[in-house]
Design a protein around this motif. Structure first.
Motif, PDB file in Angstrom:
ATOM      1  N   LEU A 119      19.677  -2.874  -4.457  1.00  0.00           N
ATOM      2  CA  LEU A 119      17.907  -3.041  -4.609  1.00  0.00           C
ATOM      3  C   LEU A 119      16.843  -1.733  -4.954  1.00  0.00           C
ATOM      4  CD1 LEU A 119      18.273  -3.073  -0.719  1.00  0.00           C
ATOM      5  CD2 LEU A 119      18.090  -4.397  -2.457  1.00  0.00           C
ATOM      6  N   ASP A 120      15.547  -1.458  -5.005  1.00  0.00           N
ATOM      7  CA  ASP A 120      14.663  -0.424  -5.633  1.00  0.00           C
ATOM      8  C   ASP A 120      14.945  -0.190  -4.342  1.00  0.00           C
ATOM      9  OD1 ASP A 120      12.241  -2.327  -4.833  1.00  0.00           O
ATOM     10  OD2 ASP A 120      12.749  -3.006  -6.469  1.00  0.00           O
ATOM     11  N   LEU A 121      13.879   0.945  -4.433  1.00  0.00           N
ATOM     12  CA  LEU A 121      13.062   1.866  -2.825  1.00  0.00           C
ATOM     13  C   LEU A 121      12.055   0.794  -2.390  1.00  0.00           C
ATOM     14  CD1 LEU A 121      13.849   4.952  -2.362  1.00  0.00           C
ATOM     15  CD2 LEU A 121      11.681   5.341  -3.171  1.00  0.00           C
ATOM     16  N   ALA A 122      11.074  -0.034  -3.416  1.00  0.00           N
ATOM     17  CA  ALA A 122      10.529  -0.425  -2.329  1.00  0.00           C
ATOM     18  C   ALA A 122      11.384  -1.652  -1.502  1.00  0.00           C
ATOM     19  CB  ALA A 122       9.390  -1.830  -3.136  1.00  0.00           C
ATOM     20  N   GLN A 123      12.307  -1.995  -2.462  1.00  0.00           N
ATOM     21  CA  GLN A 123      13.081  -3.068  -1.177  1.00  0.00           C
ATOM     22  C   GLN A 123      14.105  -2.254  -0.001  1.00  0.00           C
ATOM     23  OE1 GLN A 123      15.250  -4.246  -5.069  1.00  0.00           O
ATOM     24  NE2 GLN A 123      14.801  -6.738  -3.752  1.00  0.00           N
ATOM     25  N   VAL A 124      13.821  -1.648  -0.183  1.00  0.00           N
ATOM     26  CA  VAL A 124      14.899  -0.185   0.383  1.00  0.00           C
ATOM     27  C   VAL A 124      14.079  -0.279   2.033  1.00  0.00           C
ATOM     28  CG1 VAL A 124      16.015   1.813   1.518  1.00  0.00           C
ATOM     29  CG2 VAL A 124      16.763   0.863  -1.030  1.00  0.00           C
ATOM     30  N   GLU A 125      12.561  -0.294   1.804  1.00  0.00           N
ATOM     31  CA  GLU A 125      11.919   0.277   2.246  1.00  0.00           C
ATOM     32  C   GLU A 125      11.658  -1.512   3.236  1.00  0.00           C
ATOM     33  OE1 GLU A 125       8.903   3.447   1.317  1.00  0.00           O
ATOM     34  OE2 GLU A 125       8.806   2.092   0.096  1.00  0.00           O
ATOM     35  N   GLY A 126      11.474  -2.178   2.538  1.00  0.00           N
ATOM     36  CA  GLY A 126      11.445  -3.869   2.719  1.00  0.00           C
ATOM     37  C   GLY A 126      12.777  -3.682   4.187  1.00  0.00           C
ATOM     38  N   LEU A 127      13.167  -3.649   3.802  1.00  0.00           N
ATOM     39  CA  LEU A 127      14.972  -4.062   4.208  1.00  0.00           C
ATOM     40  C   LEU A 127      14.761  -3.638   5.765  1.00  0.00           C
ATOM     41  CD1 LEU A 127      17.300  -4.992   4.827  1.00  0.00           C
ATOM     42  CD2 LEU A 127      18.401  -3.115   3.768  1.00  0.00           C
ATOM     43  N   GLY A 128      14.414  -1.994   5.891  1.00  0.00           N
ATOM     44  CA  GLY A 128      14.424  -1.120   7.085  1.00  0.00           C
ATOM     45  C   GLY A 128      13.571  -1.710   7.832  1.00  0.00           C
ATOM     46  N   ASP A 129      11.764  -2.419   7.290  1.00  0.00           N
ATOM     47  CA  ASP A 129      10.588  -2.900   8.071  1.00  0.00           C
ATOM     48  C   ASP A 129      11.585  -4.173   8.732  1.00  0.00           C
ATOM     49  OD1 ASP A 129       9.206  -1.130   7.808  1.00  0.00           O
ATOM     50  OD2 ASP A 129       7.494  -1.873   6.411  1.00  0.00           O
ATOM     51  N   LEU A 130      12.351  -4.783   7.479  1.00  0.00           N
ATOM     52  CA  LEU A 130      12.875  -6.417   8.335  1.00  0.00           C
ATOM     53  C   LEU A 130      14.052  -5.847   9.610  1.00  0.00           C
ATOM     54  CD1 LEU A 130      13.214  -9.109   7.530  1.00  0.00           C
ATOM     55  CD2 LEU A 130      14.977  -8.885   6.201  1.00  0.00           C
ATOM     56  N   ILE A 131      14.671  -5.180   9.737  1.00  0.00           N
ATOM     57  CA  ILE A 131      15.561  -4.538  10.393  1.00  0.00           C
ATOM     58  C   ILE A 131      14.543  -4.325  11.596  1.00  0.00           C
ATOM     59  CG2 ILE A 131      16.917  -2.980  11.658  1.00  0.00           C
ATOM     60  CD1 ILE A 131      18.622  -2.402   8.449  1.00  0.00           C
ATOM     61  N   GLU A 132      13.391  -3.992  11.730  1.00  0.00           N
ATOM     62  CA  GLU A 132      12.625  -3.634  13.180  1.00  0.00           C
ATOM     63  C   GLU A 132      11.547  -4.651  13.418  1.00  0.00           C
ATOM     64  OE1 GLU A 132      13.023  -0.625  14.182  1.00  0.00           O
ATOM     65  OE2 GLU A 132      14.249   0.341  12.828  1.00  0.00           O
ATOM     66  N   VAL A 203      -5.990  -1.610  -0.490  1.00  0.00           N
ATOM     67  CA  VAL A 203      -6.661  -2.248   0.365  1.00  0.00           C
ATOM     68  C   VAL A 203      -5.724  -3.107   1.447  1.00  0.00           C
ATOM     69  CG1 VAL A 203      -8.506  -3.853   1.420  1.00  0.00           C
ATOM     70  CG2 VAL A 203      -9.326  -2.329   0.411  1.00  0.00           C
ATOM     71  N   GLY A 204      -4.667  -3.593   1.271  1.00  0.00           N
ATOM     72  CA  GLY A 204      -4.132  -4.543   1.556  1.00  0.00           C
ATOM     73  C   GLY A 204      -3.211  -3.592   2.388  1.00  0.00           C
ATOM     74  N   SER A 205      -2.305  -2.780   1.517  1.00  0.00           N
ATOM     75  CA  SER A 205      -1.379  -1.183   2.402  1.00  0.00           C
ATOM     76  C   SER A 205      -2.135  -0.917   3.853  1.00  0.00           C
ATOM     77  CB  SER A 205      -1.622  -0.712   1.227  1.00  0.00           C
ATOM     78  OG  SER A 205      -2.245   0.692   1.755  1.00  0.00           O
ATOM     79  N   HIS A 206      -2.938  -1.295   3.772  1.00  0.00           N
ATOM     80  CA  HIS A 206      -3.780   0.122   5.034  1.00  0.00           C
ATOM     81  C   HIS A 206      -2.876  -1.856   6.423  1.00  0.00           C
ATOM     82  CE1 HIS A 206      -5.572   3.856   3.795  1.00  0.00           C
ATOM     83  NE2 HIS A 206      -5.824   3.016   2.722  1.00  0.00           N
ATOM     84  N   VAL A 207      -3.586  -2.420   6.063  1.00  0.00           N
ATOM     85  CA  VAL A 207      -3.367  -3.727   6.769  1.00  0.00           C
ATOM     86  C   VAL A 207      -2.545  -4.082   7.220  1.00  0.00           C
ATOM     87  CG1 VAL A 207      -4.131  -5.923   7.658  1.00  0.00           C
ATOM     88  CG2 VAL A 207      -5.759  -4.663   6.161  1.00  0.00           C
ATOM     89  N   VAL A 357      -3.557  -8.419   3.309  1.00  0.00           N
ATOM     90  CA  VAL A 357      -1.680  -8.112   3.033  1.00  0.00           C
ATOM     91  C   VAL A 357      -1.738  -8.735   1.577  1.00  0.00           C
ATOM     92  CG1 VAL A 357      -0.064  -7.929   3.547  1.00  0.00           C
ATOM     93  CG2 VAL A 357      -1.631  -7.960   5.001  1.00  0.00           C
ATOM     94  N   ARG A 358      -1.375  -7.846   0.782  1.00  0.00           N
ATOM     95  CA  ARG A 358      -0.549  -8.843  -0.608  1.00  0.00           C
ATOM     96  C   ARG A 358       0.832  -7.943  -0.697  1.00  0.00           C
ATOM     97  NH1 ARG A 358      -4.934  -9.906  -0.651  1.00  0.00           N
ATOM     98  NH2 ARG A 358      -6.720 -10.001  -2.052  1.00  0.00           N
ATOM     99  N   THR A 359       1.278  -6.939  -1.347  1.00  0.00           N
ATOM    100  CA  THR A 359       2.762  -7.172  -1.144  1.00  0.00           C
ATOM    101  C   THR A 359       3.188  -4.892  -0.883  1.00  0.00           C
ATOM    102  OG1 THR A 359       2.913  -5.993  -3.277  1.00  0.00           O
ATOM    103  CG2 THR A 359       3.393  -8.141  -3.315  1.00  0.00           C
ATOM    104  N   ALA A 360       1.918  -4.119  -0.782  1.00  0.00           N
ATOM    105  CA  ALA A 360       2.526  -2.600  -0.189  1.00  0.00           C
ATOM    106  C   ALA A 360       2.067  -2.898   1.079  1.00  0.00           C
ATOM    107  CB  ALA A 360       1.622  -1.590  -1.376  1.00  0.00           C
ATOM    108  N   ILE A 361       3.501  -2.326   1.352  1.00  0.00           N
ATOM    109  CA  ILE A 361       3.831  -2.101   3.000  1.00  0.00           C
ATOM    110  C   ILE A 361       3.371  -0.231   3.802  1.00  0.00           C
ATOM    111  CG2 ILE A 361       5.002  -4.212   2.773  1.00  0.00           C
ATOM    112  CD1 ILE A 361       7.413  -2.376   3.337  1.00  0.00           C
ATOM    113  N   SER A 362       3.227   0.684   2.890  1.00  0.00           N
ATOM    114  CA  SER A 362       3.670   2.148   2.998  1.00  0.00           C
ATOM    115  C   SER A 362       2.805   3.096   2.747  1.00  0.00           C
ATOM    116  CB  SER A 362       5.175   2.131   3.089  1.00  0.00           C
ATOM    117  OG  SER A 362       5.331   2.937   1.985  1.00  0.00           O
TER     118      SER A 362
END
Length: 423
Positions: A119-132, A203-207, A357-362
């Motif tokens: 996994l890369d770091l972005a995928q790790v963050e996505g996994l953390g959010d998926l769990i929550e 812009v999308g990351s804020h949303v 929202v695009r792809t960035a989340i944090s």
């Protein structure tokens, strides 16, 4: 070589099934001690799990994954057991007694997946959010990042930057020779394209953060406008005290809802009016403050009510209050009139925002993209000088930081602190 680790990969507590995961070089040896043998790679088998002295601890479905074709990239053994607390304790104690593995730390399996390039770091963050994730929008958003959407976006932007850097380098290397084509327009186009896409992501990351953390909708109005009755109806239970006595609500009350798959916290605020009651004045002040910070402000309007000046230009939805008494076609929490329309209106407005929202989340990802945006802007401004290539390299470095190719150690602790044992 990393030490072998183990932990329960499912939630603690009594359950029908529980999974204990073992990862590392001694995983096979542990499987052989507990079960006699392990299945072939990528397969499963039913095995007895033995305690010391040959006693049977449980019957388990045993799965075996050979590295690097596993979640962690290491050899992985999974024991799917009956989920009683006693069984889990006995099997964990047996693994520990072998002396071949230690208990995993929070998030350590995922950390190893990162370190082993699974996994890369972005995928790790996505996994953390998926769990929550609690709502459909949260799940969809986290799933996009976990499956590599942000990584693909950064790879595309990086290609644009690399092409621009190559063209700029060519102009420097052949500065004393006649270059047949003026490459600067193409450099500007490449960097401009990257900047436009970065601005959209930022812009999308804020949303996206609001999708993850939840939107706030503040209900405003005069005392006795029916705000508390409405929030009780939305919650399906008594959240707020309702009374004919004006000024009953003194603090901001909250109820968490799922509206159209979006996490929404509805705020019941103190009635807005001038008062000589010191406690009520504080409540009104808090109501205005929370309303201004909210994502959406809803006014339950009554005759002769005047909004505080600070809110005059900040109301998103207006409904006539206490429609059951006034017949104004507005909203009534008591009878339910207009409540479905209220929910539909909130869903429509927030869904329109979520479309950005695009792809960035944090915020971490956003900061990396903001650095890249600034660097590419500097490169365009200085495109006719040798320093432009350095600015492009700074931008590429910033893009790499988004998916963790650089500066990983400085942020691992913060990210993995959100993970549970066994993940």
């Amino acid at each position: 070589m990393m030490q072998t680790i183990f932990a329960q990969a499912t939630a603690r507590g009594k359950a029908g099934v529980a999974i204990i995961r073992v990862s590392g070089p001694e995983a096979r040896a542990i499987g052989e001690v507990l079960c006699g043998s392990v299945p072939t790679a990528g397969s499963h088998a039913l095995r007895a799990v033995w305690g010391e002295g040959g006693t049977t601890l449980d019957q388990a479905l045993v799965l075996w994954f050979e590295g690097p074709n596993s979640f962690t990239g290491e050899d992985v053994l999974e024991l799917h057991l009956h989920g009683s607390v006693a069984v889990i304790r006995a099997v964990e104690a047996r693994i520990a007694a072998t002396g071949l593995a230690r208990e995993a730390e929070a998030g350590e399996f995922t950390k190893r997946a990162l370190l082993n390039d699974r996994l890369d770091l972005a995928q790790v963050e996505g996994l953390g959010d998926l769990i929550e994730a609690e709502t459909e929008a949260q799940r969809e958003q986290a799933q996009r990042v976990f499956t590599g959407a942000l990584s693909e976006k950064m790879a595309h932007l990086r290609e644009l930057g690399i092409r621009a850097a190559a063209l700029l380098t060519a102009t420097i290397d052949f500065a004393d020779e006649e270059v047949p084509v003026d490459v600067l327009p193409e450099v500007r186009d490449l960097l401009t394209e990257a900047m436009v896409e970065l601005e959209q992501e930022i812009v999308g990351s804020h949303v996206a953060e609001r999708v993850r953390d939840g939107f706030e909708v503040a209900i405003l109005g005069a005392p006795n406008a029916g705000k508390s009755t409405l929030i009780n109806t939305l919650a399906g239970r008594e959240i707020a005290i309702t009374s004919d006595i004006a000024g009953t609500t003194r603090d901001v009350l909250e109820v968490r809802l799922d509206i159209a798959g979006l996490p929404v916290t509805v705020l019941d605020t103190a009635g807005l009016r001038d008062s000589e009651d010191a406690i009520e004045v504080i409540g009104v002040s808090r109501a205005v403050e929370r309303a201004l910070a909210a994502d959406l402000r809803v006014l339950l309007k009554t005759d002769d009510f005047e909004l505080p000046t600070a809110l005059e230009q900040n109301i998103d939805l207006v409904y006539g209050a206490k429609a059951d008494l006034t017949g104004n076609g507005g909203i009534s929490g008591l009878t339910g009139e207009g409540v479905d329309q209220f929910v539909a209106d909130v869903a429509r407005i927030l869904s329109e925002r979520v479309s950005k929202v695009r792809t960035a989340i944090s915020s971490r990802q956003r900061q990396g993209m903001q650095r890249a945006l600034v660097a590419f802007g500097h490169a365009i401004s200085s495109v006719e000088t040798e320093i432009a290539a350095e600015h492009v390299q700074d931008g590429l470095h910033a893009l790499d930081s988004v998916i963790g190719h650089v500066d990983v150690e400085a942020i691992l602790g913060e990210i993995f602190s959100r993970f549970c044992i066994g993940k």
